[in-house]
Scaffold this motif. Structure first.
Motif, PDB file in Angstrom:
ATOM      1  N   PRO A 124       0.345  -0.964  -0.020  1.00 23.52           N
ATOM      2  CA  PRO A 124      -0.347  -0.152   0.394  1.00 23.52           C
ATOM      3  C   PRO A 124       1.160   0.968  -0.208  1.00 23.52           C
ATOM      4  O   PRO A 124       1.946   1.234   0.063  1.00 23.52           O
ATOM      5  CB  PRO A 124      -0.868   0.073   1.325  1.00 23.52           C
ATOM      6  CG  PRO A 124      -0.085  -0.770   1.575  1.00 23.52           C
ATOM      7  CD  PRO A 124       1.022  -1.892   1.129  1.00 23.52           C
ATOM      8  N   PRO A 125       0.761   2.471  -0.479  1.00 21.30           N
ATOM      9  CA  PRO A 125      -0.849   2.511  -0.676  1.00 21.30           C
ATOM     10  C   PRO A 125      -0.719   2.014  -3.039  1.00 21.30           C
ATOM     11  O   PRO A 125       0.036   1.975  -3.309  1.00 21.30           O
ATOM     12  CB  PRO A 125      -1.339   3.626  -1.191  1.00 21.30           C
ATOM     13  CG  PRO A 125      -0.026   4.735  -1.253  1.00 21.30           C
ATOM     14  CD  PRO A 125       0.861   3.873  -0.508  1.00 21.30           C
ATOM     15  N   TRP A 208      -6.170   0.719   7.591  1.00 21.28           N
ATOM     16  CA  TRP A 208      -5.961   1.921   7.840  1.00 21.28           C
ATOM     17  C   TRP A 208      -6.784   2.121   9.487  1.00 21.28           C
ATOM     18  O   TRP A 208      -7.458   2.950   9.566  1.00 21.28           O
ATOM     19  CB  TRP A 208      -6.089   3.439   6.966  1.00 21.28           C
ATOM     20  CG  TRP A 208      -5.681   4.259   7.202  1.00 21.28           C
ATOM     21  CD1 TRP A 208      -5.881   5.638   7.627  1.00 21.28           C
ATOM     22  CD2 TRP A 208      -4.153   4.755   6.716  1.00 21.28           C
ATOM     23  NE1 TRP A 208      -5.400   7.052   7.382  1.00 21.28           N
ATOM     24  CE2 TRP A 208      -4.423   6.364   7.347  1.00 21.28           C
ATOM     25  CE3 TRP A 208      -2.994   4.392   6.217  1.00 21.28           C
ATOM     26  CZ2 TRP A 208      -2.825   6.968   7.152  1.00 21.28           C
ATOM     27  CZ3 TRP A 208      -2.300   4.488   5.358  1.00 21.28           C
ATOM     28  CH2 TRP A 208      -2.010   6.459   6.248  1.00 21.28           C
ATOM     29  N   TRP A 213      -0.785   2.520   7.963  1.00 22.60           N
ATOM     30  CA  TRP A 213      -1.631   0.202   7.768  1.00 22.60           C
ATOM     31  C   TRP A 213      -1.575  -0.251   8.320  1.00 22.60           C
ATOM     32  O   TRP A 213      -0.026  -0.543   8.501  1.00 22.60           O
ATOM     33  CB  TRP A 213      -0.494   0.405   5.507  1.00 22.60           C
ATOM     34  CG  TRP A 213      -0.925   1.398   5.057  1.00 22.60           C
ATOM     35  CD1 TRP A 213       0.513   2.355   4.547  1.00 22.60           C
ATOM     36  CD2 TRP A 213      -2.344   1.259   4.130  1.00 22.60           C
ATOM     37  NE1 TRP A 213      -0.750   2.690   3.419  1.00 22.60           N
ATOM     38  CE2 TRP A 213      -2.184   2.080   3.418  1.00 22.60           C
ATOM     39  CE3 TRP A 213      -3.260   1.014   4.454  1.00 22.60           C
ATOM     40  CZ2 TRP A 213      -3.069   2.493   2.725  1.00 22.60           C
ATOM     41  CZ3 TRP A 213      -4.293   0.345   3.475  1.00 22.60           C
ATOM     42  CH2 TRP A 213      -4.236   2.393   2.543  1.00 22.60           C
ATOM     43  N   HIS A 244      -6.633   2.825  -0.102  1.00 22.04           N
ATOM     44  CA  HIS A 244      -5.667   3.000  -0.631  1.00 22.04           C
ATOM     45  C   HIS A 244      -5.265   5.004  -0.971  1.00 22.04           C
ATOM     46  O   HIS A 244      -4.324   5.335  -0.944  1.00 22.04           O
ATOM     47  CB  HIS A 244      -4.762   2.981  -1.440  1.00 22.04           C
ATOM     48  CG  HIS A 244      -4.573   1.370  -1.485  1.00 22.04           C
ATOM     49  ND1 HIS A 244      -3.602   0.476  -0.939  1.00 22.04           N
ATOM     50  CD2 HIS A 244      -5.989   0.007  -0.702  1.00 22.04           C
ATOM     51  CE1 HIS A 244      -3.913  -0.445  -0.071  1.00 22.04           C
ATOM     52  NE2 HIS A 244      -5.128  -0.511  -0.497  1.00 22.04           N
ATOM     53  N   LYS A 248      -4.587   9.132   2.020  1.00 24.21           N
ATOM     54  CA  LYS A 248      -3.684   9.764   2.089  1.00 24.21           C
ATOM     55  C   LYS A 248      -4.444  10.939   1.886  1.00 24.21           C
ATOM     56  O   LYS A 248      -3.832  12.267   2.444  1.00 24.21           O
ATOM     57  CB  LYS A 248      -3.408   9.471   0.571  1.00 24.21           C
ATOM     58  CG  LYS A 248      -1.724  10.465  -0.146  1.00 24.21           C
ATOM     59  CD  LYS A 248      -0.596   9.794  -1.281  1.00 24.21           C
ATOM     60  CE  LYS A 248      -0.097  10.301  -1.228  1.00 24.21           C
ATOM     61  NZ  LYS A 248       0.670  11.984  -1.947  1.00 24.21           N
TER      62      LYS A 248
END
Lengths: 429, 429
Positions: A124-125, A208, A213, A244, A248
């Motif tokens: 990930p991501p 998350w 993660w 993913h 962010k």
């Protein structure tokens, strides 16, 4: 303003996309459908004509295309003067189709993350492994690319963004819950390409948690939710695309994806997985044939498109968001309910395809009218959710909210929006 | 008197056969092992040397052979001066190997009925579809061919015949019960070739009831039996080779075969079957490969031979026979118990292979010394069971009887035999 759509793909979602583009061809212009198998595109076009889906007389044309071939795809984009490409083919195609868009200037839309046939559940991501590596190239070419704009990922990203903008000062957790309480009447089937479907579940289920993660085993975490319409629904923590990018872009410490599975599904899946039949690595038969077990599983399972006529029941997919507003704890479920039979009657596909296909056409319309035509790459939660949700409400995917005030349809243009102005891209970080 | 053995096959049963032939090579002479894969034969020979199984110094040689090739098989029979062929290869080979024996005059032995790769569960009696069509040819060539002389079929046929000769005036029913209470420690595996294993269960389960064939569905009839050593054991009515000759040769109105299955086995089997993965009919993958699902299942499952080192527990296989003696109801269980670990220590194979391999070598020895060298084709229940059971007692497969008088080892040469003299073939019908 952009016009003329090239749809890539010939499955159940492509069928929904074709119908919905046809219903809006006054805005969208010519409609072209391309896949490796011309007959699939032709069948979709026939279905559009049968249902009288065209808003007005216009071009609706089928093409044979191997979309792994970037030059062939560029040629078709140019030949059809398509300014928007809707990629709803195999996720193995994403990077090739995106390249063709960057090189021709066409806007790019897809509904699922890129996958490499030889790899599953990468680090990930996931977007960082492929799509985001082309972010600068999109910006340089002023190409709009909206990634993952189906239902989940897609609408659930917009739901999170919308709820955060309107109902929260701070958010602690987003649990995305995907329930299909429908029945296809077969012994076992997947609702979309079995190869892609199983790849989601064969390896690490990433979540998350506390801004980091976390690697979970598939079917390690079970949770029952009290959902509208579908009732008490059993889900398992599952890895999924939207985490993913949302992890962010939204600054929320906990984002999890929960998918509903029946005991029967889990049993069949467990048997197949434990026997090594979900592997994408080839094995050799006693006769010396090299075969990929997962491709054999795909070959023996029902074609997902064939399930639609007999599908009954409903889906319920949404985001359960917890946080604070004005110093008070706040909990909001923002969701959609979709009926398999109603979808089939309208466009000849079931609700799983319908909920993936309608949003990407809504996105195409927002690019066509300039609202979302941002000239760069974005995930859905980076875009203004208000026009998107409002448009989908009119296109057949109605958004509802359940919170302390009750359960009601969301009419986003009438609600107060706290934060940023529309058509402005959220800053990353 | 016949000497020199050609073993065809390279699996777990062939390994047992090689060891047992080696242990008796003073009687049996040279030992040759042939299969498509030379390395498998060489590994077996290595194992025979490692365990010091040879009774005395003698020929023990590996050959590569495609036994579907009748001319090649004839050549090998002649080149090795083999007078007895033990066919423990794939059941697809039977008719080819039998043809090679008829043409060279070698005696023929096998442990399972002939199968055509493209057909499953053909019309009963199964022997009538292939083997029995060569009965006259065997007689004309004065070739001894003993069909199905493993444990089941094979020993259980002899058990029925022996019990009828010694303990009954009339028999109402024979229930053959096959329990493997062993554990191989893997998620799932079959104890012999998965392709052949599953073919037994994918279609009609034939039983012989009231002197007629009855078609049952697999897993339709369940019965729990109180078995020696393995205890209460769950079985399901299953189609099996021996019914197809015993129904013709013994004049018993009810003959059924019951195989033990765990719930886990049934679950995996059911999933695979319902998904179409046990089909011998090819399917086409999205990439255009033609594949036979059952061959893929075979490729992903553990090699049955690989299970032996970790196998623990016991098998219990026998005939529960009900009828009358001297006007009184009589019930006899005649059976064998075999231990996986003990078998592995002796010959490097588990009990399923051991119980199939020892009887066919006993039969070879009875042909070598003339006792069973009848110069025609027979199923085991047509032959004198006394020397066969007595010989197996000394070779590691001990026969026991449980009846109203208790549970004891059978010493057949010491029991009174009512009916026919040894080495005389029962009349058909």
């Amino acid at each position: 303003m952009k016009r003329n759509i090239l749809i890539i793909g010939g499955g159940g979602v492509a069928r929904v996309v074709a119908h919905k583009c046809a219903q809006n061809n006054a805005v969208l212009g010519d409609i072209h459908i391309a896949s490796r198998t011309l007959a699939k595109c032709q069948a979709i076009i026939e279905s559009v004509h049968e249902k009288g889906s065209l808003q007005r007389a216009g071009t609706l044309q089928a093409h044979a295309l191997d979309a792994m071939d970037i030059e062939a795809t560029k040629f078709l984009i140019r030949a059809t003067r398509s300014q928007i490409v809707i990629n709803v083919g195999s996720p193995f195609l994403n990077m090739s189709v995106l390249a063709a868009c960057i090189e021709t200037g066409a806007a790019y839309l897809d509904t699922a993350i890129h996958e490499d046939p030889d790899k599953v559940c990468e680090a990930p991501p996931w977007y960082g492994n492929y799509e985001w590596k082309r972010r600068q190239a999109c910006k340089d070419a002023r190409v709009t690319a909206v990634l993952g704009v189906g239902f989940d990922p897609g609408v659930v990203n917009a739901y999170a963004r919308y709820a955060m903008d309107t109902h929260f000062d701070s958010v602690e957790s987003i649990d995305i819950i995907d329930i299909n309480a429908g029945s296809h009447g077969r012994y076992f089937a997947t609702n979309f390409d079995p190869e892609i479907n199983f790849r989601e579940f064969v390896s690490t289920a990433w979540s998350w948690e506390d801004n980091a993660w976390k690697a979970n085993a598939m079917f390690e975490h079970r949770k029952d939710w009290d959902m509208p319409v579908t009732g008490l629904s059993t889900t398992y923590l599952t890895g999924h695309d939207e985490l993913h990018s949302m992890s962010k872009n939204l600054g929320v410490p906990n984002i999890r994806f929960w998918m509903g599975f029946s005991d029967h599904y889990i049993n069949v899946f467990t048997v197949l997985k434990n026997l090594g039949l979900l592997s994408e690595q080839p094995v050799r038969t006693a006769r010396g044939q090299e075969i990929v077990p997962l491709e054999v599983i795909k070959a023996v399972l029902p074609d997902p498109a064939s399930l639609a006529p007999d599908y009954t029941g409903k889906t319920c997919i949404g985001d359960l968001i917890k946080g604070h507003k004005n110093g008070q704890p706040q909990e909001v479920l923002i969701y959609n309910v979709c009926d398999h039979k109603t979808c089939f009657e309208e466009v000849g596909s079931q609700a799983i395809s319908y909920t993936a296909g309608v949003p990407v056409v809504a996105a195409a319309m927002l690019i066509a009218d300039g609202t979302w035509d941002i000239g760069e790459m974005a995930n859905v939660e980076e875009l203004d959710p208000v026009p998107f949700i409002a448009l989908m409400n009119r296109m057949g995917l109605v958004t509802r909210i359940r919170d302390a005030q009750g359960d009601r349809v969301v009419e986003p243009e009438q609600e107060e929006v706290d934060t940023l102005a529309s058509s402005q891209l959220l800053q990353y970080g």
